[in-house]
Design an enzyme around this catalytic site. Sequence first.
Site, PDB file in Angstrom:
ATOM      1  N   LYS A 166       1.009  -1.059   0.029  1.00  0.00           N
ATOM      2  CA  LYS A 166       0.135  -0.031   0.003  1.00  0.00           C
ATOM      3  C   LYS A 166       0.881   1.279   0.064  1.00  0.00           C
ATOM      4  O   LYS A 166       1.939   1.068   0.221  1.00  0.00           O
ATOM      5  CB  LYS A 166      -0.917  -0.059   1.206  1.00  0.00           C
TER       6      LYS A 166
HETATM    7  C1  LIG Z   1      -5.682  -3.926   1.202  1.00  0.00           C
HETATM    8  C2  LIG Z   1      -7.107  -3.252   1.461  1.00  0.00           C
HETATM    9  C3  LIG Z   1      -7.801  -3.691   2.761  1.00  0.00           C
HETATM   10  C4  LIG Z   1      -7.105  -4.490   4.116  1.00  0.00           C
HETATM   11  O1  LIG Z   1      -5.846  -3.891   4.427  1.00  0.00           O
HETATM   12  P1  LIG Z   1      -5.204  -4.812   5.535  1.00  0.00           P
HETATM   13  O2  LIG Z   1      -4.297  -3.665   6.033  1.00  0.00           O
HETATM   14  O3  LIG Z   1      -4.530  -5.840   4.565  1.00  0.00           O
HETATM   15  O4  LIG Z   1      -6.017  -5.363   6.372  1.00  0.00           O
HETATM   16  C5  LIG Z   1      -9.057  -3.253   2.991  1.00  0.00           C
HETATM   17  N1  LIG Z   1      -9.728  -2.666   1.843  1.00  0.00           N
HETATM   18  C6  LIG Z   1      -9.052  -2.426   0.662  1.00  0.00           C
HETATM   19  C7  LIG Z   1      -9.793  -1.503  -0.487  1.00  0.00           C
HETATM   20  C8  LIG Z   1      -7.678  -2.865   0.511  1.00  0.00           C
HETATM   21  O5  LIG Z   1      -7.076  -2.533  -0.589  1.00  0.00           O
END
Ligand SMILES: *Cc1c(COP(=O)(O)O)cnc(C)c1O
EC number: 2.6.1.92
Length: 373
Positions: free
Chosen positions: A179
């Site tokens: 991310k």
């Molecule tokens: C990656 C993601 C999540 C979950 O994130 P984590 O930190 O892995 O729990 C939730 N919503 C979206 C849109 C994502 O891309």
Amino acid sequence: MIPYSRQSIDQSDIDAVVETLKGDFLTGGKKVSDFEEALAHYLGVKHVCVMNSATSALHVAYQIIGLQKGDEVITTPLTFAATSNTAIQCGATPIFCDIRYDGNIDERKIEALITPQTKAIAPVDFGGNPLPIDTLKALCDKHKLFLIEDASHALGSQINGKKVGVTADMTIFSFHAIKPITTFEGGAIATNNTAFYEQAKLLRSHGIIKKELWNSDMVTLGENYRLSDVACALGLSQLKRLEHFIDKRNEIAHYYDKRFANNPYFTTIAIDQTKRSTYHLYPLLLDRSLWCSKEEIFQALHVKGLGVQVHYKPVYQFSYYKKLFGEQRLETTEDFYKAELSIPCHQGMSMEDARMVADTLLETLASIKGCKR
Ligand SMILES: *Cc1c(COP(=O)(O)O)cnc(C)c1O
């Protein structure tokens, strides 16, 4: 293989982690509040509460608004399953709203889905493309609904000069490895609501408050969703380079925009002048004539070292969802899923890499025969 997204770890990140590993507090120390304050300052919000994932943060946000059995949450099917899974964990029913052809929820279609059971709207800034947040907020105010924004892709995105995170009741960010910034795993709730923030801290750590000396009290049923000091040290270090990461992604995206204008195979998603996107994803939408060749295209690109991916299989198509809520089909979501491919776009790429991706992609598509009729 050039992946569609990738973390960037440099020596300053490694030093920050190592220093914290040698310190007194691996968790529960000052790096946590330092990271939270730095995030709040960056975003321009009153409070940030970090957690061990965005999934945890979504779960806590839904708990804070009192989401329970019988409630409905209007959300997008074009997301990672956690956006709606965590509402189900609270006993609620996700109501899927169709999207626009830019991947974001179609805000014009939300109002028709509101019922007396609706408690919240939970949209996603798809790929970092900021939502029309003022429209969504006005809709929530009109119907007395909570706005929980899943901005897992959008730390640093802006619309009309406002950062994603300053408008919704609670905004969720993810610090998963790929991310916009990473803490290995991690997430956060940003909010201007002090009561929500206090609740978030409580639910993050067992619902227990310290009293005097050894005495404590447990006042609500919470979880252990804490983020460690080691992770927060990495987050602090990464946050310093976030603007640079976003600039790099924008440079690549703008090159792609120009390079791909008017090609015969696919369209791209225009991000207009009122917005700044993190470009967590750079999605292509293949021409209808190529939809039936998508598997072949995907495989050919992987063979040539392009780690393309598809975002996302509509959540309502998962067998778990079908069992609970039956068959659903939303037209634009279905088309988007058939058309979409995310190509490599991340801060670890050089412009030479971007040129190679574009060349390889266009060459490969030229060699695809299209559908047998
Ligand atoms: C990656 C993601 C999540 C979950 O994130 P984590 O930190 O892995 O729990 C939730 N919503 C979206 C849109 C994502 O891309």
